[in-house]
Design an enzyme around this catalytic site. Structure first.
Site, PDB file in Angstrom:
ATOM      1  CB  SER A 258     -26.923  30.700 127.077  1.00 41.75           C
ATOM      2  OG  SER A 258     -27.135  31.740 128.018  1.00 41.75           O
ATOM      3  CE  LYS A 303     -31.127  32.589 127.952  1.00 38.77           C
ATOM      4  NZ  LYS A 303     -29.841  31.964 127.604  1.00 38.77           N
TER       5      LYS A 303
END
Length: 365
Positions: A258, A303
């Site tokens: 990611s 996140k």
């Protein structure tokens, strides 16, 4: 004993019993929480995250932070009390254990898979960044892995450059499987390869590898016990790149794919005189392909929380994660939708010039 006292005592004992049961009873769940964020334009562990030699680089300011998620280990046994607390808490999330560790995957297996994905994401980020800057990158198809006890073992080796299969030129890794599966199990397939050692020597010398060999491998059925009779030889093909200068990404203790987008943007910023962030604090996430396409990731809510806690004002969000992320946006954080590296670069330029009204923002569908 007065009735009121007896009732309070019984209630207290029952509460204690329920708490004990909650601690002792295990549930098949795991927990995700915000992890560390790292500025790809800065240092980590005492050295620059992105290191370039052999090409001019330019000073950068601001932040382009990649973000992470902490997860409980594969052998963590969550109890009822922990699960309830996790469900009620805002800064973490409880998910089924199989979501993080499917098919009984062990901690070691998961770590190995994450490390491989992280390594591949770095390569894809380098290619995407250089393509964005119109810097040529040489790409070739190689043997990535050879499975044990399969026909190719001892015949083909990791690092061999695959030039052709049965005389048909190979241009993409997927071409190899397509050509092999044209055969029936038990038939031979001929690979034209440059051996790994010769390929490595040529790359070190900055030359195109030559000196091919023809290797015949007899195919076998993939999994006849499960009715899968398509032909295989037991290799995995993948891309290998020769870059015109050296790029190293120094970041340990991180796994998964990611961070690809943020690595690519960090490289674009370092390799060009423009200041992409304008000194702003931008964070983000997203996988990236060699063509610059941005893909979705897991744990988006964790996140965004982690990014805002570190001071981020803008968060580059994969388009496919936008609807989920927009349901709970941390205060003071703007979610910017990106589909590819071009989108991301354009949005960063708008942010640096204060054109925030033009940003493609994430919304709930």
């Amino acid at each position: 004993m007065p009735r009121r006292t007896a009732t309070m005592l019984a209630s207290t004992l029952m509460l204690i019993a329920l708490l004990c049961a909650g601690v002792l009873i295990k549930v098949p769940y795991s927990e995700m929480s915000p992890g560390p964020t790292v500025n790809t334009l800065g240092d980590h562990g005492g050295e620059p995250v992105l290191q370039v030699s052999g090409h001019k680089t330019y000073p950068t300011t601001g932040h382009l932070n990649m973000t992470t998620v902490r997860v409980t280990s594969a052998d963590f046994n969550m109890n009822v009390v922990q699960a309830v607390y996790g469900w009620l808490a805002h800064d973490n999330i409880v998910v089924p254990h199989d979501t993080l560790y499917p098919d009984g995957k062990t901690e070691e297996q998961s770590s190995q898979e994450n490390a491989e994905e992280f390594s591949q994401s770095q390569e894809s980020a380098k290619v995407a960044a250089l393509k964005e800057l119109n810097i040529p990158v040489q790409t070739r198809v190689v043997v990535s892995t050879v499975s044990k006890a399969k026909p190719a073992e001892g015949r083909l080796h990791a690092g061999d450059v695959i030039k052709a299969v049965d005389g048909t030129a190979v241009k993409q890794p997927d071409d190899v499987a397509k050509l092999v599966t044209k055969h029936k199990a038990g038939e031979p397939v001929v690979f034209t390869v440059v051996p790994a050692k010769e390929a490595a020597a040529a790359e070190k010398a900055g030359k195109e590898p030559v000196g091919t060999e023809r290797v015949s491998v007899t195919t076998e059925a993939a999994d006849p016990k499960k009715g899968d009779h398509h032909a295989i030889v037991g290799i995995k093909a993948g891309p290998d790149h020769t870059f015109p200068f050296t790029i190293d990404i120094k970041l340990a203790d991180v796994g998964g794919p990611s961070a690809g987008l943020m690595f690519a943007l960090g490289l674009v910023d370092k390799l060009t005189p423009q200041n992409l962030t304008g000194g702003k604090f931008v964070a983000g996430t997203g996988t990236i392909t060699e063509q610059g396409e941005v893909g979705p990731i897991g744990g988006i809510g964790m996140k965004t929380i982690g990014a805002r806690e570190r001071g981020a004002e803008y968060f580059l969000t994969p388009a496919d994660n936008c609807a989920t992320a927009a349901k709970d946006i941390p205060g003071g954080l703007t979610l910017v939708k990106v589909k590819n590296i071009d989108d991301a670069v354009k949005s960063l330029k708008d942010i640096s010039h204060g054109k925030t009204s033009d940003l493609p923002k994430c919304t709930v569908k």
